[in-house]
Design a protein around this motif. Structure first.
Motif, PDB file in Angstrom:
ATOM      1  N   THR A  21       6.572   3.874  -2.911  1.00 47.53           N
ATOM      2  CA  THR A  21       7.404   3.407  -4.025  1.00 47.53           C
ATOM      3  C   THR A  21       7.734   1.930  -3.879  1.00 47.53           C
ATOM      4  O   THR A  21       7.694   1.175  -4.865  1.00 47.53           O
ATOM      5  N   LEU A  22       8.036   1.493  -2.671  1.00 47.54           N
ATOM      6  CA  LEU A  22       8.305   0.076  -2.444  1.00 47.54           C
ATOM      7  C   LEU A  22       7.080  -0.774  -2.796  1.00 47.54           C
ATOM      8  O   LEU A  22       7.206  -1.802  -3.481  1.00 47.54           O
ATOM      9  N   GLU A  23       5.911  -0.341  -2.363  1.00 46.07           N
ATOM     10  CA  GLU A  23       4.683  -1.083  -2.653  1.00 46.07           C
ATOM     11  C   GLU A  23       4.405  -1.120  -4.156  1.00 46.07           C
ATOM     12  O   GLU A  23       4.051  -2.162  -4.711  1.00 46.07           O
ATOM     13  N   LYS A  24       4.595   0.002  -4.844  1.00 45.45           N
ATOM     14  CA  LYS A  24       4.359   0.079  -6.292  1.00 45.45           C
ATOM     15  C   LYS A  24       5.303  -0.812  -7.088  1.00 45.45           C
ATOM     16  O   LYS A  24       4.969  -1.247  -8.179  1.00 45.45           O
ATOM     17  N   THR A  25       6.501  -1.045  -6.549  1.00 48.71           N
ATOM     18  CA  THR A  25       7.491  -1.839  -7.269  1.00 48.71           C
ATOM     19  C   THR A  25       7.544  -3.285  -6.799  1.00 48.71           C
ATOM     20  O   THR A  25       8.498  -4.012  -7.088  1.00 48.71           O
ATOM     21  N   GLY A  26       6.501  -3.718  -6.072  1.00 41.38           N
ATOM     22  CA  GLY A  26       6.363  -5.128  -5.742  1.00 41.38           C
ATOM     23  C   GLY A  26       6.955  -5.581  -4.427  1.00 41.38           C
ATOM     24  O   GLY A  26       7.180  -6.777  -4.232  1.00 41.38           O
ATOM     25  N   PHE A  27       7.194  -4.669  -3.520  1.00 38.28           N
ATOM     26  CA  PHE A  27       7.710  -5.063  -2.209  1.00 38.28           C
ATOM     27  C   PHE A  27       6.572  -5.072  -1.200  1.00 38.28           C
ATOM     28  O   PHE A  27       5.656  -4.256  -1.257  1.00 38.28           O
TER      29      PHE A  27
END
Length: 100
Positions: free
Chosen positions: A63-69
């Motif tokens: 989820t972090l990767e998908k949201t730009g983190f």
């Protein structure tokens, strides 16, 4: 997941944690009791139950990767930091929001 008890001159606290695997939720029941001066009689009491949704580390990372983190670092609070052993297990995640 554990029990914590605290007693002071005017109150006592009892907290008990559990993990509900089927629902993937944490549950903590906290009871606070006011005490009289002789502490033999519990004057008043309140009980509160909290539920906490639990996610796998893989789901959180995704989820972090998908949201730009990015630059995601994962730490175990007990192994990587001077975190009290009697406290419940914690995972600490550090990450940085990437610029668009």
């Amino acid at each position: 997941l554990g029990t914590v008890q605290i007693q002071q001159a005017d109150h006592a606290l009892h907290a008990e944690g559990d993990y509900l695997a089927e629902q993937k939720m944490g549950k903590i029941v906290i009871e606070m009791q006011g005490l009289t001066q002789d502490m033999a009689h519990r004057a008043h009491s309140r009980q509160v139950t909290f539920y906490q949704k639990c996610f796998s580390l893989a789901a959180v990372t995704q989820t972090l990767e998908k949201t730009g983190f990015g630059e995601i670092e994962i730490y175990d609070a007990h192994q990587d930091f001077p975190y009290p052993e009697q406290a419940s297990p914690r995972t600490i995640i550090l990450c940085r929001k990437t610029r668009n």
